[in-house]
Design a protein around this motif. Structure first.
Motif, PDB file in Angstrom:
ATOM      1  N   ARG A 169       0.830  -1.199   0.000  1.00 50.06           N
ATOM      2  CA  ARG A 169       0.000   0.000   0.000  1.00 50.06           C
ATOM      3  C   ARG A 169       0.869   1.254   0.000  1.00 50.06           C
ATOM      4  O   ARG A 169       0.674   2.187   0.778  1.00 50.06           O
ATOM      5  N   TYR A 170       1.845   1.269  -0.911  1.00 50.52           N
ATOM      6  CA  TYR A 170       2.664   2.461  -1.158  1.00 50.52           C
ATOM      7  C   TYR A 170       1.943   3.266  -2.225  1.00 50.52           C
ATOM      8  O   TYR A 170       1.880   2.862  -3.390  1.00 50.52           O
ATOM      9  N   MET A 171       1.375   4.388  -1.832  1.00 48.81           N
ATOM     10  CA  MET A 171       0.444   5.113  -2.690  1.00 48.81           C
ATOM     11  C   MET A 171       1.134   6.191  -3.523  1.00 48.81           C
ATOM     12  O   MET A 171       0.718   7.345  -3.574  1.00 48.81           O
ATOM     13  N   GLN A 172       2.201   5.784  -4.187  1.00 45.64           N
ATOM     14  CA  GLN A 172       2.893   6.646  -5.131  1.00 45.64           C
ATOM     15  C   GLN A 172       3.074   5.873  -6.435  1.00 45.64           C
ATOM     16  O   GLN A 172       3.382   4.672  -6.416  1.00 45.64           O
ATOM     17  N   VAL A 173       2.890   6.535  -7.543  1.00 48.50           N
ATOM     18  CA  VAL A 173       3.113   5.912  -8.850  1.00 48.50           C
ATOM     19  C   VAL A 173       4.609   5.979  -9.160  1.00 48.50           C
ATOM     20  O   VAL A 173       5.195   7.066  -9.176  1.00 48.50           O
ATOM     21  N   LEU A 174       5.222   4.831  -9.392  1.00 49.27           N
ATOM     22  CA  LEU A 174       6.646   4.800  -9.695  1.00 49.27           C
ATOM     23  C   LEU A 174       6.892   5.276 -11.120  1.00 49.27           C
ATOM     24  O   LEU A 174       6.094   5.036 -12.023  1.00 49.27           O
ATOM     25  N   SER A 175       8.024   5.930 -11.312  1.00 51.56           N
ATOM     26  CA  SER A 175       8.387   6.399 -12.656  1.00 51.56           C
ATOM     27  C   SER A 175       8.699   5.217 -13.555  1.00 51.56           C
ATOM     28  O   SER A 175       8.985   4.103 -13.091  1.00 51.56           O
ATOM     29  N   ASP A 176       8.655   5.454 -14.857  1.00 55.78           N
ATOM     30  CA  ASP A 176       8.995   4.399 -15.818  1.00 55.78           C
ATOM     31  C   ASP A 176      10.405   3.878 -15.580  1.00 55.78           C
ATOM     32  O   ASP A 176      10.648   2.663 -15.644  1.00 55.78           O
ATOM     33  N   ALA A 177      11.329   4.789 -15.287  1.00 56.93           N
ATOM     34  CA  ALA A 177      12.720   4.388 -15.080  1.00 56.93           C
ATOM     35  C   ALA A 177      12.847   3.474 -13.865  1.00 56.93           C
ATOM     36  O   ALA A 177      13.584   2.472 -13.893  1.00 56.93           O
ATOM     37  N   MET A 178      12.138   3.792 -12.790  1.00 51.12           N
ATOM     38  CA  MET A 178      12.213   2.961 -11.595  1.00 51.12           C
ATOM     39  C   MET A 178      11.554   1.605 -11.835  1.00 51.12           C
ATOM     40  O   MET A 178      12.047   0.564 -11.374  1.00 51.12           O
ATOM     41  N   CYS A 179      10.453   1.600 -12.551  1.00 53.08           N
ATOM     42  CA  CYS A 179       9.800   0.329 -12.890  1.00 53.08           C
ATOM     43  C   CYS A 179      10.748  -0.574 -13.673  1.00 53.08           C
ATOM     44  O   CYS A 179      10.797  -1.795 -13.443  1.00 53.08           O
ATOM     45  N   GLN A 180      11.490  -0.001 -14.590  1.00 52.10           N
ATOM     46  CA  GLN A 180      12.445  -0.791 -15.368  1.00 52.10           C
ATOM     47  C   GLN A 180      13.565  -1.331 -14.489  1.00 52.10           C
ATOM     48  O   GLN A 180      13.990  -2.475 -14.644  1.00 52.10           O
ATOM     49  N   ARG A 181      14.044  -0.518 -13.534  1.00 47.63           N
ATOM     50  CA  ARG A 181      15.104  -0.968 -12.633  1.00 47.63           C
ATOM     51  C   ARG A 181      14.640  -2.128 -11.756  1.00 47.63           C
ATOM     52  O   ARG A 181      15.443  -2.994 -11.379  1.00 47.63           O
ATOM     53  N   LEU A 182      13.356  -2.138 -11.424  1.00 46.55           N
ATOM     54  CA  LEU A 182      12.818  -3.149 -10.512  1.00 46.55           C
ATOM     55  C   LEU A 182      12.023  -4.237 -11.240  1.00 46.55           C
ATOM     56  O   LEU A 182      11.326  -5.023 -10.600  1.00 46.55           O
ATOM     57  N   ALA A 183      12.154  -4.309 -12.541  1.00 40.27           N
ATOM     58  CA  ALA A 183      11.354  -5.247 -13.334  1.00 40.27           C
ATOM     59  C   ALA A 183      11.512  -6.681 -12.835  1.00 40.27           C
ATOM     60  O   ALA A 183      12.627  -7.179 -12.657  1.00 40.27           O
ATOM     61  N   GLY A 184      10.391  -7.324 -12.579  1.00 41.37           N
ATOM     62  CA  GLY A 184      10.388  -8.724 -12.162  1.00 41.37           C
ATOM     63  C   GLY A 184      10.714  -8.945 -10.706  1.00 41.37           C
ATOM     64  O   GLY A 184      10.710 -10.090 -10.238  1.00 41.37           O
ATOM     65  N   ARG A 185      10.965  -7.867  -9.941  1.00 43.45           N
ATOM     66  CA  ARG A 185      11.278  -8.031  -8.518  1.00 43.45           C
ATOM     67  C   ARG A 185      10.589  -7.004  -7.634  1.00 43.45           C
ATOM     68  O   ARG A 185      11.029  -6.753  -6.516  1.00 43.45           O
ATOM     69  N   ALA A 186       9.497  -6.429  -8.124  1.00 42.68           N
ATOM     70  CA  ALA A 186       8.687  -5.516  -7.317  1.00 42.68           C
ATOM     71  C   ALA A 186       7.236  -5.975  -7.401  1.00 42.68           C
ATOM     72  O   ALA A 186       6.676  -6.108  -8.492  1.00 42.68           O
ATOM     73  N   ILE A 187       6.636  -6.230  -6.236  1.00 39.31           N
ATOM     74  CA  ILE A 187       5.259  -6.708  -6.159  1.00 39.31           C
ATOM     75  C   ILE A 187       4.390  -5.628  -5.529  1.00 39.31           C
ATOM     76  O   ILE A 187       4.728  -5.081  -4.474  1.00 39.31           O
ATOM     77  N   ASN A 188       3.267  -5.342  -6.160  1.00 43.55           N
ATOM     78  CA  ASN A 188       2.315  -4.357  -5.655  1.00 43.55           C
ATOM     79  C   ASN A 188       1.027  -5.060  -5.255  1.00 43.55           C
ATOM     80  O   ASN A 188       0.631  -6.055  -5.867  1.00 43.55           O
ATOM     81  N   ILE A 189       0.370  -4.543  -4.208  1.00 42.36           N
ATOM     82  CA  ILE A 189      -0.978  -5.005  -3.874  1.00 42.36           C
ATOM     83  C   ILE A 189      -1.966  -3.925  -4.290  1.00 42.36           C
ATOM     84  O   ILE A 189      -1.837  -2.756  -3.878  1.00 42.36           O
ATOM     85  N   HIS A 190      -2.910  -4.298  -5.132  1.00 40.42           N
ATOM     86  CA  HIS A 190      -3.948  -3.350  -5.549  1.00 40.42           C
ATOM     87  C   HIS A 190      -5.249  -3.765  -4.898  1.00 40.42           C
ATOM     88  O   HIS A 190      -5.647  -4.932  -4.979  1.00 40.42           O
ATOM     89  N   HIS A 191      -5.920  -2.829  -4.254  1.00 33.32           N
ATOM     90  CA  HIS A 191      -7.136  -3.135  -3.512  1.00 33.32           C
ATOM     91  C   HIS A 191      -8.339  -3.177  -4.452  1.00 33.32           C
ATOM     92  O   HIS A 191      -9.316  -2.446  -4.294  1.00 33.32           O
ATOM     93  N   SER A 192      -8.234  -4.080  -5.411  1.00 33.62           N
ATOM     94  CA  SER A 192      -9.325  -4.330  -6.356  1.00 33.62           C
ATOM     95  C   SER A 192      -9.015  -5.627  -7.084  1.00 33.62           C
ATOM     96  O   SER A 192      -7.869  -6.076  -7.122  1.00 33.62           O
ATOM     97  N   PHE A 193     -10.069  -6.218  -7.654  1.00 31.31           N
ATOM     98  CA  PHE A 193      -9.901  -7.436  -8.442  1.00 31.31           C
ATOM     99  C   PHE A 193      -9.673  -7.011  -9.892  1.00 31.31           C
ATOM    100  O   PHE A 193     -10.612  -6.850 -10.667  1.00 31.31           O
TER     101      PHE A 193
END
Length: 282
Positions: A169-193
């Motif tokens: 429940r980290y309520m910040q949108v990560l930048s594209d660059a950070m998403c690429q750095r963490l690809a395949g090793r960052a898990i998010n929980i979204h409070h919806s199906f």
């Protein structure tokens, strides 16, 4: 003395892969303790997870020889020591139910993790972190400071040797660059199906639509918001008498359970990426 390893692999499907892997392990005194495989007929790819024990020793020769086997089959593969807990950093904002649940499960020996640090854009949970003796890093995030904040966050991830980042429940949108750095090793929980009710305030959206089921989704983080490969989902039944606050309270339990399962499976190397989907060997 025996060492236990987990081998995961994917490659183009063809006859003889299972025979080659099992034969390779048998020739080196390996004993297969658990094995699972999946053939994706849509993509023509083969996926496999093998847990095996073998005589204790240096893993370097085993990795080198596995490399030669992998080359024959054009495999993407990883070899992990089962006894080595996965180092993780947890990101959180002001909703602490998932963080609290993960910390309790970790200290209870239910997650094969080492939680190395907690990062937050608020100070709310520094005492909770201290109670578990986990370093707490407060990094404020504004529109103007977002790039610098993410740089500092990545420094912490790298310095801790984290193989996993959990957005609890980290309520910040990560930048594209950070998403690429963490690809395949960052898990998010979204409070919806997912794919229903993306973005902010999904419980308000769900209540407005009069849903009878609410859910939670754990997925890998990608640059496309709430579009990453899904690892786990679950739902809880609600009805017309429930308020938004009721939905939120019920949803918190679902979120915690779904995230804990996804983190556990990832830490046990049971999740393999398959394009925009996942293969999960439970």
């Amino acid at each position: 003395m025996q060492d236990t390893y987990i081998l995961t692999l994917s490659c183009p499907d063809r006859p003889g892969i299972v025979h080659a892997v099992s034969g390779f392990l048998a020739e080196r005194g390996g004993n297969i303790e658990e094995a699972a495989q999946f053939n994706d007929h849509g993509t023509g790819l083969f996926f496999m997870r093998v847990q095996f024990s073998c005589p204790a020793g240096d893993a370097a020769p085993l990795r080198e020889q596995l490399g030669a086997l992998a080359e024959r089959f054009a495999m993407r593969w990883q070899l992990h020591e089962r006894a080595q807990p996965m180092r993780a950093v947890i990101f959180v904002s002001r909703e602490g139910h998932c963080l609290n649940d993960l910390l309790f499960r970790w200290k209870s020996g239910l997650l094969p993790l080492h939680i190395a640090a907690i990062v937050s854009n608020h100070r709310d949970f520094y005492q909770l972190a201290a109670s578990y003796n986990v370093p707490f890093h407060h990094i404020a995030v504004t529109k103007a400071s977002k790039a610098q904040a993410e740089e500092r966050q990545l420094e912490i991830v790298d310095s801790e040797g984290a193989e996993l980042v959990v957005l609890a429940r980290y309520m910040q949108v990560l930048s594209d660059a950070m998403c690429q750095r963490l690809a395949g090793r960052a898990i998010n929980i979204h409070h919806s199906f997912l794919p229903s009710f993306k973005g902010a305030k999904p419980y308000y959206q769900a209540h407005d639509r009069g849903v009878k089921l609410i859910g939670a989704t754990a997925h890998y983080v990608t640059a496309d918001l709430d579009e990453g490969p899904i690892i786990e989902q679950d739902v809880a039944r609600v009805d017309h008498t429930d308020t938004v606050e009721d939905l939120t309270a019920v949803g918190r339990d679902t979120e915690s359970q779904v995230l804990a399962r996804a983190v556990k499976w990832h830490a046990e190397h049971r999740v393999l990426l398959n394009g925009h989907r996942t293969v999960v060997f439970k």
